[in-house]
Every structure is written in C-alpha cells, then in structure tokens.
Design a protein around this motif. Structure first.
Motif, PDB file in Angstrom:
ATOM      1  N   ILE A   1     -40.891   8.945 -50.729  1.00  0.00           N
ATOM      2  CA  ILE A   1     -42.204   9.480 -50.327  1.00  0.00           C
ATOM      3  C   ILE A   1     -42.088  10.334 -49.064  1.00  0.00           C
ATOM      4  CG2 ILE A   1     -43.312   7.441 -51.330  1.00  0.00           C
ATOM      5  CD1 ILE A   1     -44.093   6.589 -48.514  1.00  0.00           C
ATOM      6  N   MET A   2     -40.885  10.362 -48.435  1.00  0.00           N
ATOM      7  CA  MET A   2     -40.536  11.231 -47.304  1.00  0.00           C
ATOM      8  C   MET A   2     -41.192  10.826 -45.990  1.00  0.00           C
ATOM      9  SD  MET A   2     -40.514  14.964 -49.116  1.00  0.00           S
ATOM     10  CE  MET A   2     -39.641  15.249 -50.634  1.00  0.00           C
ATOM     11  N   GLY A   3     -42.443  10.508 -46.019  1.00  0.00           N
ATOM     12  CA  GLY A   3     -43.168  10.139 -44.806  1.00  0.00           C
ATOM     13  C   GLY A   3     -44.581   9.737 -45.172  1.00  0.00           C
ATOM     14  N   GLY A   4     -45.356   9.320 -44.187  1.00  0.00           N
ATOM     15  CA  GLY A   4     -46.720   8.895 -44.474  1.00  0.00           C
ATOM     16  C   GLY A   4     -46.747   7.545 -45.163  1.00  0.00           C
TER      17      GLY A   4
ATOM     18  N   LEU B   1     -51.152   8.897 -49.093  1.00  0.00           N
ATOM     19  CA  LEU B   1     -51.115   9.685 -47.859  1.00  0.00           C
ATOM     20  C   LEU B   1     -49.683  10.072 -47.517  1.00  0.00           C
ATOM     21  CD1 LEU B   1     -53.577   7.487 -45.740  1.00  0.00           C
ATOM     22  CD2 LEU B   1     -54.113   9.535 -47.067  1.00  0.00           C
ATOM     23  N   SER B   2     -48.841  10.129 -48.538  1.00  0.00           N
ATOM     24  CA  SER B   2     -47.423  10.399 -48.304  1.00  0.00           C
ATOM     25  C   SER B   2     -47.154  11.887 -48.121  1.00  0.00           C
ATOM     26  CB  SER B   2     -46.597   9.886 -49.485  1.00  0.00           C
ATOM     27  OG  SER B   2     -46.883  10.636 -50.656  1.00  0.00           O
ATOM     28  N   THR B   3     -46.050  12.180 -47.445  1.00  0.00           N
ATOM     29  CA  THR B   3     -45.622  13.565 -47.269  1.00  0.00           C
ATOM     30  C   THR B   3     -45.299  14.193 -48.620  1.00  0.00           C
ATOM     31  OG1 THR B   3     -44.705  13.041 -45.094  1.00  0.00           O
ATOM     32  CG2 THR B   3     -43.914  15.052 -46.169  1.00  0.00           C
ATOM     33  N   ALA B   4     -44.689  13.417 -49.503  1.00  0.00           N
ATOM     34  CA  ALA B   4     -44.324  13.932 -50.825  1.00  0.00           C
ATOM     35  C   ALA B   4     -45.553  14.406 -51.591  1.00  0.00           C
ATOM     36  CB  ALA B   4     -43.587  12.860 -51.621  1.00  0.00           C
ATOM     37  N   SER B   5     -46.649  13.659 -51.486  1.00  0.00           N
ATOM     38  CA  SER B   5     -47.858  14.055 -52.217  1.00  0.00           C
ATOM     39  C   SER B   5     -48.443  15.340 -51.631  1.00  0.00           C
ATOM     40  CB  SER B   5     -48.903  12.940 -52.173  1.00  0.00           C
ATOM     41  OG  SER B   5     -49.421  12.786 -50.863  1.00  0.00           O
TER      42      SER B   5
ATOM     43  N   VAL C   1     -49.264  21.286 -52.116  1.00  0.00           N
ATOM     44  CA  VAL C   1     -49.004  22.664 -51.695  1.00  0.00           C
ATOM     45  C   VAL C   1     -48.281  23.425 -52.806  1.00  0.00           C
ATOM     46  CG1 VAL C   1     -47.702  24.095 -50.075  1.00  0.00           C
ATOM     47  CG2 VAL C   1     -48.950  22.100 -49.246  1.00  0.00           C
ATOM     48  N   SER C   2     -47.327  22.761 -53.444  1.00  0.00           N
ATOM     49  CA  SER C   2     -46.580  23.387 -54.530  1.00  0.00           C
ATOM     50  C   SER C   2     -47.498  23.785 -55.678  1.00  0.00           C
ATOM     51  CB  SER C   2     -45.492  22.428 -55.028  1.00  0.00           C
ATOM     52  OG  SER C   2     -44.788  22.988 -56.114  1.00  0.00           O
ATOM     53  N   ARG C   3     -48.429  22.886 -56.002  1.00  0.00           N
ATOM     54  CA  ARG C   3     -49.372  23.188 -57.080  1.00  0.00           C
ATOM     55  C   ARG C   3     -50.266  24.362 -56.701  1.00  0.00           C
ATOM     56  NH1 ARG C   3     -50.043  17.595 -57.304  1.00  0.00           N
ATOM     57  NH2 ARG C   3     -52.112  17.802 -56.346  1.00  0.00           N
TER      58      ARG C   3
END
Length: 222
Positions: free
Chosen positions: A186-189, A201-205, A210-212
C-alpha cells in the motif's frame, strides 16, 4: 444435546419428526430469550444460529465458543485433520461416527452435536465457515466490532492509539477489537476495515486514482 426446537433451526436438520404443536408453543418464549443477537443468513449461519441458541439455553456459550475456535485452529494448522474434514470419499455416516469417537468424551454435547450434524449432512468441510459465523454472533453478544488497520510499516504506539480512539468514536458504545496488518504494497497511508465499512487512505490508492485520471476519457480524446 440440542433441543428439538433448536434442531428445527438446522443443526439436526436431518431429524425426521417435528415437535408437537403444544411443545413448540410452550418453548417459543424460551426460544426468543436465547435467540442470536443479530440476524445472519445462509447455510453456515443456520448451523451457527442453532448452536448459539442451544449453547445459550444451556449456559455454555463461552465453553462452546472456546471449543469451536480450538477446532478451527486445529483445522488451519493440522493438515491431516483438515483433510479429514474435507475428504468427500468418506461416507457421512462414517464421518459422524469418527466425530463422536474423536470429540465425544472431550467436548460439550453442543459442540459434538454440531460437528456430528455437519458430518451427517456432508458439510464437515465447511466447519471453519460455521465457526466464523458463530464467532460473529458471540462478538455481537458482547458488543464488539472488528477493526483491521493496514499500514505499509508497523505503526508507533502513539499513532495506533490515535487511530483506535477515532474508531471508538465512530462505533459508540461498542468495543473495538483491533487487528494490525502490515502490507508494504500500500506504500503509505492506511486502510481501515471496521465492520462492513472500508476506508482506503493508502498512497497506492491515491496513485491509482491519479493514474485513472491521467488515462481517463477526457485526456485520451485529446
């Protein structure tokens, strides 16, 4: 052993004769007093509901809970036991006899009767799912709600306490049973699962969002 009224709920669903109408009416008040605290539905829930009612009536809920959790833990750790539960080549009657031999002198009548019923109905392979439903009923009876906090790295005690306090404020008088999970993906959050509600609330989400947005229709049409 389970009462006839409880049997009608599912644990002894293979019982052939229904209770007499007068007996059913007389036991209705008792059935209501020992009804599960929440409504769960489905095959596994029917076994769990019936077992809860029977254990409540016999004042053995904590004992039955401990026994069922022990059976689940054994099924998850012991490959031979797990294989026995799920083996479709053993006839239901043979499995029922083995269950009575294995647990008959070691566990309560309520637990043995449940396991025998699962064996007789060829559902021993679903034991852990039935136990999960029973655990959900027990947590509801104690006013508990499960919460799982997933973070990329272990949380400090201070942060964990802040999150726990926030969750308690959300569930009111209920007791939060908190579990911490570490998932570097999840990278962070944080990801928070409380009851049926999930908050990501994760960085990955956020990166995914943003990617979408970058690859969405508005830009792809330019």
């Amino acid at each position: 052993m389970l009462s006839r009224a409880t049997s009608r709920l599912a644990v002894r669903s293979f019982a052939k004769k229904a209770a007499p109408k007068k007996a059913a009416a007389a036991s209705s008040a008792s059935d209501l007093a020992h009804a599960p605290p929440i409504k769960l539905f489905g095959v596994h829930a029917r076994y769990a509901n019936a077992t809860y009612s029977a254990a409540s009536a016999s004042k053995s809920l904590p004992k039955v809970e401990a026994e069922l959790l022990a059976i689940k833990a054994t099924a998850e750790k012991d490959a031979a036991f797990s294989s026995f539960l799920s083996d479709p080549t053993v006839a239901p009657a043979a499995k029922e006899a083995q269950i009575n031999t294995l647990f008959g002198s070691k566990m309560s009548d309520i637990t043995v009767n449940l396991m025998s019923a699962l064996a007789g109905n060829a559902r021993l392979g679903e034991t852990t799912k039935v136990v999960d439903c029973f655990s959900e009923l027990m947590k509801a009876s104690r006013g508990e709600v499960d919460a799982v906090i997933t973070s990329a790295a272990p949380l400090s005690k201070a942060v964990a306490d802040q999150v726990t306090a926030a969750l308690k404020g959300k569930v009111g008088d209920k007791k939060v049973v908190l579990s911490m999970v570490v998932d570097p993906n999840i990278m962070g959050g944080l990801q928070v699962q409380i009851g049926d509600e999930f908050v990501d609330l994760s960085t990955a989400s956020r990166i995914d969002a943003v990617s979408r947005a970058i690859n969405g229709p508005a830009l792809s049409e330019l």
